[in-house]
Design a protein around this motif. Sequence first.
Motif, PDB file in Angstrom:
ATOM      1  N   GLY A  41      11.359  -7.384  -8.690  1.00 24.70           N
ATOM      2  CA  GLY A  41       9.919  -7.297  -8.522  1.00 24.70           C
ATOM      3  C   GLY A  41       9.507  -5.851  -8.384  1.00 24.70           C
ATOM      4  N   ALA A  42       8.539  -5.583  -7.517  1.00 29.19           N
ATOM      5  CA  ALA A  42       8.053  -4.225  -7.333  1.00 29.19           C
ATOM      6  C   ALA A  42       7.586  -4.049  -5.899  1.00 29.19           C
ATOM      7  N   ALA A  43       7.956  -2.921  -5.306  1.00 24.38           N
ATOM      8  CA  ALA A  43       7.499  -2.600  -3.951  1.00 24.38           C
ATOM      9  C   ALA A  43       6.091  -2.030  -4.049  1.00 24.38           C
ATOM     10  N   ASN A  44       5.121  -2.921  -4.171  1.00 28.38           N
ATOM     11  CA  ASN A  44       3.751  -2.515  -4.478  1.00 28.38           C
ATOM     12  C   ASN A  44       2.985  -2.104  -3.229  1.00 28.38           C
ATOM     13  N   SER A  45       3.521  -1.080  -2.590  1.00 24.08           N
ATOM     14  CA  SER A  45       2.877  -0.461  -1.441  1.00 24.08           C
ATOM     15  C   SER A  45       3.433   0.951  -1.319  1.00 24.08           C
ATOM     16  N   TRP A  46       2.588   1.882  -0.899  1.00 20.53           N
ATOM     17  CA  TRP A  46       3.011   3.285  -0.806  1.00 20.53           C
ATOM     18  C   TRP A  46       3.971   3.481   0.365  1.00 20.53           C
ATOM     19  N   HIS A  47       5.105   4.128   0.086  1.00 25.40           N
ATOM     20  CA  HIS A  47       6.086   4.355   1.141  1.00 25.40           C
ATOM     21  C   HIS A  47       7.055   5.464   0.759  1.00 25.40           C
ATOM     22  N   THR A  71       4.589  12.879   6.462  1.00 24.38           N
ATOM     23  CA  THR A  71       5.595  11.826   6.542  1.00 24.38           C
ATOM     24  C   THR A  71       4.923  10.570   7.067  1.00 24.38           C
ATOM     25  N   LEU A  72       4.492   9.722   6.133  1.00 27.59           N
ATOM     26  CA  LEU A  72       3.727   8.524   6.475  1.00 27.59           C
ATOM     27  C   LEU A  72       4.197   7.357   5.607  1.00 27.59           C
ATOM     28  N   GLY A  73       3.283   6.454   5.196  1.00 24.16           N
ATOM     29  CA  GLY A  73       3.648   5.315   4.374  1.00 24.16           C
ATOM     30  C   GLY A  73       3.620   4.014   5.152  1.00 24.16           C
ATOM     31  N   ARG A  89      -5.062   5.186   7.523  1.00 23.41           N
ATOM     32  CA  ARG A  89      -5.866   4.995   6.313  1.00 23.41           C
ATOM     33  C   ARG A  89      -6.443   6.314   5.827  1.00 23.41           C
ATOM     34  N   LEU A  90      -6.877   7.150   6.750  1.00 24.53           N
ATOM     35  CA  LEU A  90      -7.477   8.431   6.383  1.00 24.53           C
ATOM     36  C   LEU A  90      -6.454   9.330   5.687  1.00 24.53           C
ATOM     37  N   PHE A  91      -5.297   9.488   6.297  1.00 24.22           N
ATOM     38  CA  PHE A  91      -4.292  10.388   5.715  1.00 24.22           C
ATOM     39  C   PHE A  91      -3.653   9.786   4.466  1.00 24.22           C
ATOM     40  N   GLN A  92      -3.455   8.465   4.462  1.00 23.33           N
ATOM     41  CA  GLN A  92      -2.900   7.839   3.253  1.00 23.33           C
ATOM     42  C   GLN A  92      -3.843   8.006   2.065  1.00 23.33           C
TER      43      GLN A  92
END
Length: 327
Positions: free
Chosen positions: A99-105, A207-209, A228-231
Amino acid sequence: MTELIDSPATSTNHHALAVTKLGEHLGARVDGVRLSGDLDDATVQAIRTVLATHKAVIFTGQHHLDDNSQYEFASLLGTPTKAHPTVLSRGADLLPIEGAANSWHTDVSFVDRIPKFSMLRSTDRPAYGGATIWASTVAAYAGLPTPLRVLADQLRGVHTNNYDYAEHLTTGVGSDPAYRAEFVQNAFQTEHPVVRVHPETGERALTLGHFVKSFAGLKTSESTDLLRLFQARIERPDNTFRWNWNDGDVAIWDNRSTQHYGVADFGDQFRRVNRVTVAGDIPIGIHHDRSTIIEGDATEYSVVETPQPLVGWVPASTASIRGFADE
């Protein structure tokens, strides 16, 4: 020595590697090098420099690679980690991702020793869709207005493997209850400086995600709003590089200065990539504060690497070091 082709006019040479820059802040394609465990040291050092410069790099024409040779090549870039700190039922050395890791990390940021490199090899590619997108967390930090940069410099984020899968992942093994249970069978929590200093380039990166659950000393609602702001700054299209996979492609990226996202736009088709990660160091912030363990021991997962100097590194763009290089 591995035979390498000459660079085209739009490319730059790193020990004769044919490197084509594909994005201002990150992204490049390398043609004409055959990845294997037998590459000479000069070529390996050149590849390390290309990775530090362009952060997300595609190597084309690697049809010959299998699981063993992928792992052997990764071993030239450092010490491979185990496949995962908790998910080992699918193999000890490589992690197959369906599949796909469909989230930012950033990969495995919930341990204290975040891997420095991740390497993906596509084994099953859908007829359409399934691209991977990377974002430069270096460019995102450099682009922050002064008030947000000052705030980020003071923050420490708590990362955990026990995060909200239902919110973030909607396809593939990440949404499978059995995989989820194995993923969280051993709990990890680590507090990282939100702004880390790259141990080899000196660049500063956010360093987030999606492994971030909170910021130290803040309420849950405050943490949610700040993340949410920094992402949003990290995910700005200007900071990203997108690659549509072709047969024989291998992607390697600097996990210390990027986030990535697998695009789940391929319907019910099958998509699988095999991942190897290479051991990294323990992050250090701009105030010389190190990451600290809250819960979990990653000793069995990965060694702690001692960073090595780079040969001939220059930033991909002046934006990556603008505003803080002389502080």
